[in-house]
Design an enzyme around this catalytic site. Sequence first.
Site, PDB file in Angstrom:
ATOM      1  N   GLY A 160     135.356  31.519 109.669  1.00  0.00           N
ATOM      2  CA  GLY A 160     135.706  32.861 110.130  1.00  0.00           C
ATOM      3  C   GLY A 160     134.639  33.831 109.660  1.00  0.00           C
ATOM      4  O   GLY A 160     133.938  33.569 108.687  1.00  0.00           O
ATOM      5  N   GLY A 192     133.950  38.204 109.342  1.00  0.00           N
ATOM      6  CA  GLY A 192     134.374  39.579 109.581  1.00  0.00           C
ATOM      7  C   GLY A 192     133.228  40.520 109.261  1.00  0.00           C
ATOM      8  O   GLY A 192     132.087  40.094 109.105  1.00  0.00           O
ATOM      9  N   PHE A 194     132.669  42.308 106.564  1.00  0.00           N
ATOM     10  CA  PHE A 194     132.131  42.228 105.210  1.00  0.00           C
ATOM     11  C   PHE A 194     132.344  40.873 104.566  1.00  0.00           C
ATOM     12  O   PHE A 194     132.080  40.697 103.388  1.00  0.00           O
ATOM     13  CB  PHE A 194     132.767  43.310 104.324  1.00  0.00           C
ATOM     14  CG  PHE A 194     132.659  44.670 104.918  1.00  0.00           C
ATOM     15  CD1 PHE A 194     131.448  45.350 104.891  1.00  0.00           C
ATOM     16  CD2 PHE A 194     133.749  45.270 105.527  1.00  0.00           C
ATOM     17  CE1 PHE A 194     131.322  46.604 105.459  1.00  0.00           C
ATOM     18  CE2 PHE A 194     133.634  46.526 106.095  1.00  0.00           C
ATOM     19  CZ  PHE A 194     132.425  47.200 106.068  1.00  0.00           C
ATOM     20  N   VAL A 232     133.900  33.301 105.916  1.00  0.00           N
ATOM     21  CA  VAL A 232     134.667  32.197 105.336  1.00  0.00           C
ATOM     22  C   VAL A 232     134.038  30.898 105.814  1.00  0.00           C
ATOM     23  O   VAL A 232     133.850  30.694 107.015  1.00  0.00           O
ATOM     24  CB  VAL A 232     136.158  32.274 105.733  1.00  0.00           C
ATOM     25  CG1 VAL A 232     136.922  31.117 105.104  1.00  0.00           C
ATOM     26  CG2 VAL A 232     136.758  33.601 105.285  1.00  0.00           C
ATOM     27  N   LYS A 245     135.592  32.089 100.678  1.00  0.00           N
ATOM     28  CA  LYS A 245     135.554  33.439 101.250  1.00  0.00           C
ATOM     29  C   LYS A 245     134.483  34.210 100.513  1.00  0.00           C
ATOM     30  O   LYS A 245     134.614  34.488  99.317  1.00  0.00           O
ATOM     31  CB  LYS A 245     136.918  34.116 101.134  1.00  0.00           C
ATOM     32  CG  LYS A 245     136.954  35.494 101.767  1.00  0.00           C
ATOM     33  CD  LYS A 245     138.375  36.016 101.898  1.00  0.00           C
ATOM     34  CE  LYS A 245     138.410  37.350 102.616  1.00  0.00           C
ATOM     35  NZ  LYS A 245     139.788  37.799 102.851  1.00  0.00           N
ATOM     36  N   ASP A 276     148.661  43.126 105.574  1.00  0.00           N
ATOM     37  CA  ASP A 276     147.764  42.754 106.679  1.00  0.00           C
ATOM     38  C   ASP A 276     148.265  41.476 107.352  1.00  0.00           C
ATOM     39  O   ASP A 276     147.475  40.616 107.734  1.00  0.00           O
ATOM     40  CB  ASP A 276     146.328  42.579 106.160  1.00  0.00           C
ATOM     41  CG  ASP A 276     145.286  42.608 107.273  1.00  0.00           C
ATOM     42  OD1 ASP A 276     145.601  43.079 108.389  1.00  0.00           O
ATOM     43  OD2 ASP A 276     144.146  42.157 107.025  1.00  0.00           O
TER      44      ASP A 276
HETATM   45  P1  ADP Z   1     138.932  38.513 106.529  1.00  0.00           P
HETATM   46  O1  ADP Z   1     139.315  39.344 105.335  1.00  0.00           O
HETATM   47  O2  ADP Z   1     137.486  38.671 106.922  1.00  0.00           O
HETATM   48  O3  ADP Z   1     139.884  38.703 107.684  1.00  0.00           O
HETATM   49  P2  ADP Z   1     140.252  35.965 106.034  1.00  0.00           P
HETATM   50  O4  ADP Z   1     140.619  35.658 104.625  1.00  0.00           O
HETATM   51  O5  ADP Z   1     141.340  36.429 106.945  1.00  0.00           O
HETATM   52  O6  ADP Z   1     139.019  36.987 106.039  1.00  0.00           O
HETATM   53  O7  ADP Z   1     139.566  34.679 106.695  1.00  0.00           O
HETATM   54  C1  ADP Z   1     138.988  34.773 107.998  1.00  0.00           C
HETATM   55  C2  ADP Z   1     139.368  33.557 108.828  1.00  0.00           C
HETATM   56  O8  ADP Z   1     138.868  32.363 108.199  1.00  0.00           O
HETATM   57  C3  ADP Z   1     140.878  33.343 108.975  1.00  0.00           C
HETATM   58  O9  ADP Z   1     141.374  34.078 110.087  1.00  0.00           O
HETATM   59  C4  ADP Z   1     140.960  31.827 109.175  1.00  0.00           C
HETATM   60  O10 ADP Z   1     140.728  31.493 110.539  1.00  0.00           O
HETATM   61  C5  ADP Z   1     139.795  31.294 108.340  1.00  0.00           C
HETATM   62  N1  ADP Z   1     140.269  30.896 106.986  1.00  0.00           N
HETATM   63  C6  ADP Z   1     140.483  31.720 105.946  1.00  0.00           C
HETATM   64  N2  ADP Z   1     140.892  31.052 104.839  1.00  0.00           N
HETATM   65  C7  ADP Z   1     140.954  29.757 105.208  1.00  0.00           C
HETATM   66  C8  ADP Z   1     141.332  28.541 104.504  1.00  0.00           C
HETATM   67  N3  ADP Z   1     141.711  28.571 103.216  1.00  0.00           N
HETATM   68  N4  ADP Z   1     141.281  27.377 105.189  1.00  0.00           N
HETATM   69  C9  ADP Z   1     140.894  27.366 106.493  1.00  0.00           C
HETATM   70  N5  ADP Z   1     140.544  28.455 107.199  1.00  0.00           N
HETATM   71  C10 ADP Z   1     140.545  29.655 106.573  1.00  0.00           C
HETATM   72 MG    MG Z   2     141.806  38.138 107.947  1.00  0.00          MG
END
Ligand code: ADP
Ligand code: MG
Length: 314
Positions: free
Chosen positions: A23, A25, A27, A30, A45, A152
Amino acid sequence: GGAAASPAVNETVGPYIILKTLGSGAFSHVKLAVHARDGVRVAIKMLEKTPPKSHHAAAAGGASAHAHLATQARNEASIISSLNHPNIVRLLTTFETDRYSCLVLEYVPNSDLYDLITNHPASLTPEFVRRIFRELVSAVAYLHAQNIAHCDLKIENILVDSDTGVKVTDFGLAQRFVPDGPLLTTRCGSEEYAAPELIQALPYDGRKIDVWALGIVLFTLLTNEMPFTHRPGERPRRMFHRIARGDYAFPLGGGGGGGGGGGHIGGGRQPAGAMAKDLVRRMLTTNPAKRITAEEILRHPYLTGEGSVLEPEP
Ligand code: ADP
Ligand code: MG
């Protein structure tokens, strides 16, 4: 300057080797990564460090196991590591590089609910939806009992593994609160998930805005559509008016499509049962004082299984 490239596949970050991007975003990035020595797969992350602030700001977090991290990452790490629930993602460790504060999370294979709804809507049978929603609410009820609001909740932040079930993630906006204490004021979350009191910029109970967002999630799981969405060509405030009035409608049965004019995401679905609709209505109640709580949702007939999930309209 513009966004620099995030670490590429095969690059080393701390003791890990990057395998792929999960993923991205504004800032954060992941990444799926593997520990170079023990071979364990993790999700990292990586939060872009903001330009260094004053020493006062850096010291404000006080004593913390993650004291080396930048403030935002430290808040997220501190909150996740205080939690212990089967449906909440685990924090394994933290480390930091020149550019990033890194949270090392358990890797949840498969995908988030956004991906599931968009790409595999047929997997969302009424029984499966009920199961994942029950797990989701049990995580949120636990969170609220720990005096933490997620702030969120949305389908992108809900991971689903076919073996272990739901894992709530992304505590980047989560807030601790004092029960019966002052209401929260920090603006947070996505517009489509924002409760009326957030839209109206009122102080809010973090638990109540989480429950509203859960209502948006259940509606979307049931219909593949968003109950509140910006319609093409209309001014943004129109959607805010609909939210403030609680003006949404379930799509007319079968085929998905036009219906109440919701934001269509995946393929068409069978109509939601009466129990599910009743629960959505209790969550999407505009007055936060009258809105159902997470604990109460767990006792609603839709989740206790007293009603058939396919129960026809009355
Ligand atoms: P942001 O704060 O940028 O939204 P997230 O913590 O929501 O970051 O992570 C972004 C994306 O990464 C999530 O929507 C998901 O698809 C993927 N993701 C996040 N954490 C995990 C994890 N532990 N295992 C697998 N995919 C993850
Ligand atoms: Mg998120």
